[in-house]
Write a protein that holds these residues in place. Sequence first.
Motif, PDB file in Angstrom:
ATOM      1  N   HIS A 198       0.842  -1.193   0.000  1.00 35.22           N
ATOM      2  CA  HIS A 198       0.000   0.000   0.000  1.00 35.22           C
ATOM      3  C   HIS A 198       0.880   1.247   0.000  1.00 35.22           C
ATOM      4  O   HIS A 198       2.053   1.201   0.353  1.00 35.22           O
ATOM      5  CB  HIS A 198      -0.931   0.005   1.213  1.00 35.22           C
ATOM      6  N   GLY A 199       0.302   2.346  -0.392  1.00 38.17           N
ATOM      7  CA  GLY A 199       1.036   3.609  -0.420  1.00 38.17           C
ATOM      8  C   GLY A 199       0.274   4.621  -1.242  1.00 38.17           C
ATOM      9  O   GLY A 199      -0.758   4.312  -1.864  1.00 38.17           O
ATOM     10  N   ASP A 200       0.772   5.850  -1.253  1.00 35.68           N
ATOM     11  CA  ASP A 200       0.095   6.921  -1.986  1.00 35.68           C
ATOM     12  C   ASP A 200       0.077   6.640  -3.483  1.00 35.68           C
ATOM     13  O   ASP A 200      -0.903   6.908  -4.158  1.00 35.68           O
ATOM     14  CB  ASP A 200       0.795   8.259  -1.706  1.00 35.68           C
ATOM     15  N   ASP A 201       1.150   6.119  -4.009  1.00 36.12           N
ATOM     16  CA  ASP A 201       1.224   5.723  -5.415  1.00 36.12           C
ATOM     17  C   ASP A 201       1.331   4.207  -5.454  1.00 36.12           C
ATOM     18  O   ASP A 201       2.406   3.639  -5.594  1.00 36.12           O
ATOM     19  CB  ASP A 201       2.432   6.390  -6.076  1.00 36.12           C
ATOM     20  N   GLN A 202       0.180   3.537  -5.316  1.00 32.32           N
ATOM     21  CA  GLN A 202       0.201   2.089  -5.139  1.00 32.32           C
ATOM     22  C   GLN A 202       0.756   1.377  -6.364  1.00 32.32           C
ATOM     23  O   GLN A 202       1.464   0.372  -6.234  1.00 32.32           O
ATOM     24  CB  GLN A 202      -1.194   1.565  -4.818  1.00 32.32           C
ATOM     25  N   GLU A 203       0.461   1.880  -7.549  1.00 33.41           N
ATOM     26  CA  GLU A 203       0.988   1.240  -8.754  1.00 33.41           C
ATOM     27  C   GLU A 203       2.511   1.221  -8.736  1.00 33.41           C
ATOM     28  O   GLU A 203       3.140   0.192  -9.016  1.00 33.41           O
ATOM     29  CB  GLU A 203       0.489   1.976  -9.994  1.00 33.41           C
ATOM     30  N   SER A 204       3.114   2.336  -8.394  1.00 35.87           N
ATOM     31  CA  SER A 204       4.571   2.402  -8.319  1.00 35.87           C
ATOM     32  C   SER A 204       5.106   1.494  -7.221  1.00 35.87           C
ATOM     33  O   SER A 204       6.131   0.824  -7.386  1.00 35.87           O
ATOM     34  CB  SER A 204       5.023   3.849  -8.079  1.00 35.87           C
ATOM     35  N   GLN A 205       4.401   1.452  -6.092  1.00 37.22           N
ATOM     36  CA  GLN A 205       4.829   0.613  -4.976  1.00 37.22           C
ATOM     37  C   GLN A 205       4.767  -0.874  -5.352  1.00 37.22           C
ATOM     38  O   GLN A 205       5.677  -1.646  -4.999  1.00 37.22           O
ATOM     39  CB  GLN A 205       3.930   0.872  -3.759  1.00 37.22           C
ATOM     40  N   VAL A 206       3.719  -1.263  -6.040  1.00 41.24           N
ATOM     41  CA  VAL A 206       3.587  -2.666  -6.457  1.00 41.24           C
ATOM     42  C   VAL A 206       4.686  -3.031  -7.442  1.00 41.24           C
ATOM     43  O   VAL A 206       5.314  -4.097  -7.346  1.00 41.24           O
ATOM     44  CB  VAL A 206       2.196  -2.928  -7.060  1.00 41.24           C
ATOM     45  N   ARG A 207       4.939  -2.143  -8.376  1.00 45.85           N
ATOM     46  CA  ARG A 207       5.996  -2.409  -9.353  1.00 45.85           C
ATOM     47  C   ARG A 207       7.353  -2.542  -8.653  1.00 45.85           C
ATOM     48  O   ARG A 207       8.165  -3.426  -8.961  1.00 45.85           O
ATOM     49  CB  ARG A 207       6.029  -1.288 -10.396  1.00 45.85           C
ATOM     50  N   GLY A 208       7.599  -1.668  -7.686  1.00 49.41           N
ATOM     51  CA  GLY A 208       8.851  -1.738  -6.940  1.00 49.41           C
ATOM     52  C   GLY A 208       8.981  -3.035  -6.163  1.00 49.41           C
ATOM     53  O   GLY A 208      10.065  -3.631  -6.094  1.00 49.41           O
ATOM     54  N   TYR A 209       7.884  -3.485  -5.568  1.00 52.25           N
ATOM     55  CA  TYR A 209       7.903  -4.751  -4.823  1.00 52.25           C
ATOM     56  C   TYR A 209       8.179  -5.925  -5.759  1.00 52.25           C
ATOM     57  O   TYR A 209       8.943  -6.845  -5.425  1.00 52.25           O
ATOM     58  CB  TYR A 209       6.576  -4.950  -4.102  1.00 52.25           C
ATOM     59  N   ALA A 210       7.591  -5.906  -6.951  1.00 51.54           N
ATOM     60  CA  ALA A 210       7.838  -6.989  -7.909  1.00 51.54           C
ATOM     61  C   ALA A 210       9.320  -7.040  -8.285  1.00 51.54           C
ATOM     62  O   ALA A 210       9.895  -8.130  -8.425  1.00 51.54           O
ATOM     63  CB  ALA A 210       6.969  -6.797  -9.149  1.00 51.54           C
ATOM     64  N   TRP A 211       9.961  -5.889  -8.419  1.00 45.78           N
ATOM     65  CA  TRP A 211      11.397  -5.881  -8.707  1.00 45.78           C
ATOM     66  C   TRP A 211      12.203  -6.390  -7.511  1.00 45.78           C
ATOM     67  O   TRP A 211      13.244  -7.030  -7.687  1.00 45.78           O
ATOM     68  CB  TRP A 211      11.853  -4.478  -9.113  1.00 45.78           C
TER      69      TRP A 211
END
Length: 414
Positions: A198-211
Amino acid sequence: MIEPNSRHPDATSLHKGLPETGNRLLADVSLPAAVIHEAALAHNLAWMQRFCEAHGARLAPHGKTTMTPALFHRQLQAGAWGITLATAAQCRAAFAHGVRRLLMANQLVGEANMAIVAGLIEAGADFYCVVDSAENVRQLGRYFAARGLCLQVLIELGVDGARCGCRGQNEVMALGELVESEQALVLSGLEGFEGVVHGDDQESQVRGYAWQLVEAAQALDHDGLIENPHPLITASGSVWYDLVAEVFLEAGLGSHFVPVLRPGCYVVHDHGIYRSAQHAVLGRRPGIDQGLRPALEVYAQVVSLPEPGLAILGLGKRDIGHDQMPEPLRRHREGGSIGDIRSVAGWRITKLMDQHAFVTLPHDERDEPRHDPVRVGDIVALGISHPCLTFDKWRRLCRVDERLEVIEVMETCF
């Protein structure tokens, strides 16, 4: 006449009163009933399989969504790599119905659960589970060594403040070394779940977690800690599967790892939270054709019109999920034709009790005369949100064709 939601039938009644091919949903089926529309189901099965294959990934749908063996087999026949489950008992139920490759996307804790899994492995199951602690690794190592078995495990990478999983790559590497020291355990890759991000920019956070998953998996492999010659990297629920698939593809993991995606709700989709999530997927991927279609609905009848502006339907919390209120979709006369669709424009469900739904009717429904007044006995099709929490209300579901004729009764195994 069938009673799809009968919960405690005796041994003989399980096979009595089930509909034959051609039974009409609008006339011959005891309502409420959970209904799966074949056209949308077939579309969703093919759509998600194509999506995964186009991204170089395997599909292991999360079976906890439906716990419906007939749907497991449809998914496998469509090309799924295996079935994901949440518990040892769910894995046992799936295996008993012919599913041989089981990915338990949770920790295997407790000797009673270990005994279930040991029995599955002895019977020929290709089984995986996840680990995230030294204590669990030691417990599993002792138990499966004593049984003379090898257990395939995936290390789980989590995120701070969320549920299970190692907190960071250093913990992953340390746990990998411990797994390597346990002769009964085979480190077979890395697992994660981006739905806890979760986060303010969830799409970016999810992408970062996948990396982060990619980097941790590559580090385990670089250090020679992964023993399986075909290691897995797996994540993805039903909301962010496109981002996870994209990262795995960009990382070129398919040359060595087996990328596995685990969405479950896609198979029947919904009219609520996953419809919204799918709109977001299509917004991020304008080249994707069509998208998923809602296949699961619950049909119920108007049982009372106690006062102007209020209708009561004969279904409630025991029959339908209520993360969000159900959505009235269309109305039929009992025994009528499927082409005779009556309006539910402006109908709004405002309250659910155990087995009653309160529907606020629009102003024109309250005024007389009206050319199409709602009647007691009218049948209303309802859209659901979050399929998991509707499937678990039912022991049997009706699969219907475009004529709303029952073509299969699907048993669940919750």
